[in-house]
Scaffold this motif. Structure first.
Motif, PDB file in Angstrom:
ATOM      1  N   CYS A  71       0.825  -1.207   0.000  1.00  0.00           N
ATOM      2  CA  CYS A  71       0.000   0.000   0.000  1.00  0.00           C
ATOM      3  C   CYS A  71       0.860   1.258   0.000  1.00  0.00           C
ATOM      4  O   CYS A  71       0.563   2.225  -0.710  1.00  0.00           O
ATOM      5  N   LEU A  75       0.234   1.478  -4.255  1.00  0.00           N
ATOM      6  CA  LEU A  75      -1.019   2.235  -4.318  1.00  0.00           C
ATOM      7  C   LEU A  75      -0.760   3.728  -4.448  1.00  0.00           C
ATOM      8  O   LEU A  75      -1.534   4.455  -5.072  1.00  0.00           O
ATOM      9  N   ALA A  79      -2.482   6.211  -7.202  1.00  0.00           N
ATOM     10  CA  ALA A  79      -3.307   7.345  -6.779  1.00  0.00           C
ATOM     11  C   ALA A  79      -2.840   8.645  -7.420  1.00  0.00           C
ATOM     12  O   ALA A  79      -3.649   9.447  -7.895  1.00  0.00           O
ATOM     13  N   LEU A 288      -7.211   5.555  -2.383  1.00  0.00           N
ATOM     14  CA  LEU A 288      -5.876   4.998  -2.588  1.00  0.00           C
ATOM     15  C   LEU A 288      -4.811   5.823  -1.868  1.00  0.00           C
ATOM     16  O   LEU A 288      -3.864   5.273  -1.288  1.00  0.00           O
TER      17      LEU A 288
END
Length: 353
Positions: A71, A75, A79, A288
């Protein structure tokens, strides 16, 4: 095919505990955003604060590590790329060439001045650059994007987000108040907010505090600064790549997510993005970003932040003073232009100051 499926399932199994924890923290951040007293803080900011608190107070199980790292890195790039689907070149040109000059000046002056101040105060080069870009461009989103290039430590990223959150929140309340004291028009107040405040949510909140005309002016200037993120990342990717102080693997000259950002922005500017895709990007981007910031927060320890000292806070203070002064001067200059008068005249009567 079976080997590929097994590899996918094994990867998903290793990521699942961390992804589940990040999902819970992200959901909590969006819920906290609606609580009284926290509306001025975006879920992205709240996510990193909650992530840091959880990691330092409760502790993170080792099994969650792969999902948290996924993440915090993967991510984040997705994003930032999706931000391109939400802005257009028209946003940059809403107030004509004067607005374009003001946006470029806000970034081009604030960023190097802030970085120089940070280095003079003894702030590490990566942390100083994160504070400079977060303040000059668009807050946590800029920090996230730039960090994919300079690859700072998690504690540096967390501290940078804390600094821009502190001074951006001060500006959220100070800009509307000082606008009234200085006798600025609604459009001038909105221009000042859009050119000065760090986070999009902060600029929008301060802008619409003065009415619709103020809010629309703030959005136009702030989105213009967001679009400058592509220029900053591209320049830093080349500079950091060639810097003798860079350790480890050097970043790509042009990161893939930056290409995606520019492509989406170009398609959106030409009206070629389907409404469904734009709507999905609007929903997905803050989710995100919040998830990636929660991951960064969970990799941060309070002891590491204390070791960084108070100098970054002073860098943030000087940076905020610089960009606020530039923004105020530019707001008065832009509002006197013929282009600005045309823009305001085109607004519905209820939106004009």
């Amino acid at each position: 095919m079976t080997a590929l499926a097994n590899h996918f399932l094994e990867t998903l199994r290793s990521l699942f505990p961390g992804l589940l924890l990040i999902a819970v923290v992200t959901a909590a951040a969006f819920h906290a955003h609606s609580l009284p007293g926290l509306v001025g803080l975006s879920p992205v900011i709240l996510a990193i604060l909650l992530g840091m608190t959880y990691a330092n107070v409760v502790g993170v199980n080792e099994a969650c590590g792969p999902g948290i790292d996924f993440c915090a890195r993967r991510l984040m790039r997705t994003a930032v790329a999706l931000l391109g689907a939400q802005i257009t070149v028209g946003d940059l040109m809403s107030f004509g060439w004067q607005g374009l000059v003001a946006i470029a000046a806000a970034v081009a002056v604030t960023l190097p001045v802030s970085y120089a101040v940070g280095r003079k105060l003894g702030v590490a080069r990566d942390l100083s650059m994160l504070i400079a870009t977060g303040s000059a461009v668009c807050g946590a989103s800029a920090i996230a994007g730039v960090n994919t290039v300079i690859r700072a430590r998690e504690d540096s990223v967390s501290y940078a987000v804390a600094v821009i959150t502190l001074w951006g929140t001060v500006g959220l309340f100070a800009v509307p108040l000082l606008s009234d004291i200085l006798g600025l028009s609604a459009v001038q107040a909105g221009l000042w907010a859009g050119l000065s405040l760090h986070e999009v949510a902060q600029a929008v909140g301060a802008g619409f505090a003065g009415g619709d005309a103020s809010g629309h002016a703030a959005v136009a200037m702030k989105l213009g600064r967001v679009l400058m993120l592509a220029v900053v990342i591209f320049a830093l990717a080349r500079a950091w790549r060639q810097s003798p102080g860079t350790v480890g693997e050097r970043p790509r000259a042009v990161p893939e997510f930056l290409i995606a950002f520019l492509a989406l922005c170009g398609l959106n500017s030409l009206g070629l993005l389907p409404d469904e895709l734009r709507s999905a990007a609007v929903v997905a981007t803050p989710l995100l970003l919040a998830a990636s910031m929660a991951g960064l927060g969970m990799n941060t320890r309070f002891a590491s932040l204390r070791a960084l000292g108070h100098a970054p806070l002073w860098q943030g203070a000087v940076t905020f003073a610089v960009i606020s002064a530039l923004g105020l001067l530019a707001a008065v200059w832009i509002s006197d232009s013929a282009t600005a008068r045309t823009v305001v005249a085109a607004m519905p009567v209820t939106q004009q100051p």
